[in-house]
Every structure is written in C-alpha cells, then in structure tokens.
Design a protein around this motif. Structure first.
Motif, PDB file in Angstrom:
ATOM      1  N   TRP A  15       0.843  -1.193   0.000  1.00 40.83           N
ATOM      2  CA  TRP A  15       0.000   0.000   0.000  1.00 40.83           C
ATOM      3  C   TRP A  15       0.881   1.247   0.000  1.00 40.83           C
ATOM      4  O   TRP A  15       1.750   1.405   0.858  1.00 40.83           O
ATOM      5  CB  TRP A  15      -0.899  -0.007   1.235  1.00 40.83           C
ATOM      6  N   ALA A  22       0.911   6.288  -5.116  1.00 45.99           N
ATOM      7  CA  ALA A  22      -0.536   6.114  -5.212  1.00 45.99           C
ATOM      8  C   ALA A  22      -1.016   6.250  -6.659  1.00 45.99           C
ATOM      9  O   ALA A  22      -1.843   5.460  -7.127  1.00 45.99           O
ATOM     10  CB  ALA A  22      -1.243   7.135  -4.320  1.00 45.99           C
ATOM     11  N   LEU A  95      -6.868  11.265  -4.906  1.00 46.37           N
ATOM     12  CA  LEU A  95      -6.223  10.181  -4.168  1.00 46.37           C
ATOM     13  C   LEU A  95      -6.884   9.954  -2.805  1.00 46.37           C
ATOM     14  O   LEU A  95      -6.267   9.409  -1.888  1.00 46.37           O
ATOM     15  CB  LEU A  95      -4.728  10.484  -3.978  1.00 46.37           C
ATOM     16  N   PHE A  98      -6.819   6.603  -0.755  1.00 49.95           N
ATOM     17  CA  PHE A  98      -5.684   6.171   0.044  1.00 49.95           C
ATOM     18  C   PHE A  98      -5.773   6.674   1.482  1.00 49.95           C
ATOM     19  O   PHE A  98      -5.128   6.129   2.380  1.00 49.95           O
ATOM     20  CB  PHE A  98      -4.382   6.611  -0.623  1.00 49.95           C
TER      21      PHE A  98
END
Length: 240
Positions: A15, A22, A95, A98
């Motif tokens: 991750w 990302a 994003l 995330f």
C-alpha cells in the motif's frame, strides 16, 4: 464458527504512502475494473446493500469509517460496523481512496463477519469511473474486495453535464470529452442531482436504478445517510 472472511478485507502489503506511489498504483490497477455484471434487481435481492462513509477529525488526525447493511427489499438496518484509526495519507484530490480505504476495509470486514454473507452491493459516498484516472474509491474498493460497487457523489469532480430533467429519475451523461464516465441523476423532483458512476462489476443502468431505490425518501441514498451518521458518532465517541 470460523473467523475467515471471503473476500478478505486486508490492506495490501505494498500500500503506497506517497503521491507518486498512489498514482502509479491507480494506473497499474485500473485495468482490473469490470464494467457490468449480475446484481439482483433493486428491491429483489435476498442479501444486503451496504453503504460506506468516513468522517475526519483533523485536529487529532483521526478517521472513522462506517459500514451499514440494509435489507435489500425494505431498507431496514440489519448490521452496522465502524473502525477508527490514524489518517495515514495526505489530502490530495484524486487520491482520497488512500486516506479512506484502510479504515473502510476494517469496517467492511467486521460487517461481513456480522452478516455472515457477501452483500449484494456496496455504495460509496464518492466516485468510481467518474475519476481522472477512472479509478475512484468505489472502483478501488471493488477491485480489492471483489464486491459489486458504485459511487454516488454530491459533486461532479469537474466533469461536464447537461442539466437533467426536473423529475425524479431524469438523468444526463457525465462527460469527460466525449466519454461518458457516469450520470447526473435526479433523485427528487426539482432537487439538485447526484453523480452516479460504476465502481466494479455493475452497469451504469443498475447503478442508477439502485440509487433511485435507495433514495426513496431523500436526495441521498439511505445507505449513505445511515453510514454518514454512524461514522460521525464513531468519531465523536473516539474523543470521549
């Protein structure tokens, strides 16, 4: 009873923690989105329809996620779950997944254990394909879990659209150039539209039909209204 959950709601080990990482993950993974699939017609499923949402406490750097399961037919609440954690990713437009997915996965995993079965559909307060890289929260969550997902947002993320007709159910395509990335959908007569997009394993027609079924009394889907209230309560409780 086993505690194993399928699909597994675990954050991938790789991750990303940076903006560049990302974006690269979105570009690499967006090809996994499936447009279309078989979900029960709205109001006919024997499973649950789940709404997810998050709330933030910026002063304490906390995020609270909620997952609320409604009976697919009468929209009664059948299970709820929350998760509270530290915000682990900065705010960057495009994003947001995330920042939100770690807590959302925890809440969804807990909800799945309580339900004992897969939901028919997950409704996200955000975007799916209606995203600059065609990989918003709903799409990312769908690919990670394998669940059918849709995004229902209050704003169109900068894409253009004509004004839909004034009646409930009227819609206009949400466009990026000539590409339809979602629909501006009127859920109440004379009230501002919502912006619906495919997340994963759903058609845009089914996404809109479910949004109308879930928004029977208010502009927002009942899934979103319930999850929004629950994550706010969880965030407040975390500060006591």
């Amino acid at each position: 009873m086993t505690s194993a959950v399928d699909p597994r709601y675990e954050l991938p080990r790789d991750w990303p923690t940076t903006e560049a990482g990302a974006i690269a993950l979105q570009e690499r993974t967006r090809a996994s989105v499936l447009i279309g699939g078989e979900v029960p017609a709205p109001g006919t499923g024997t499973g649950a329809v789940v709404g997810v949402d998050v709330a933030y406490d910026d002063e304490r750097d906390l995020v609270a996620a909620a997952a609320v399961a409604l009976d697919a037919r009468d929209l009664a609440v059948v299970a709820e779950a929350t998760a509270v954690g530290r915000v682990s990713f900065p705010y960057v437009p495009g994003l947001l997944a995330f920042r939100e997915i770690p807590a959302v996965l925890d809440a969804l995993g807990d909800l799945h254990r309580r339900l004992g079965s897969r939901p028919d559909l997950v409704v996200c307060d955000g975007y799916g394909l209606a995203h600059p890289r065609r990989f918003g929260l709903a799409s990312h969550l769908g690919v990670l879990t394998g669940l059918p997902t849709i995004g229902v947002a209050k704003n169109p993320f900068g894409f253009r659209h004509a004004d839909p007709g004034p009646r409930r159910g009227d819609w206009a395509p949400l466009l990026d150039g000539d590409e339809e990335v979602g629909r501006a959908l009127r859920t109440r007569d004379g009230v501002k539209p919502l912006f619906v997009s495919v997340g994963h394993r759903v058609t845009i027609a089914d996404a809109c039909a479910y949004t109308l079924h879930l928004a029977r009394d208010y502009r927002q889907p009942e899934t979103t209204r319930r999850a929004d209230a629950l994550c706010r309560r969880a965030l407040k409780a975390a500060g006591m």
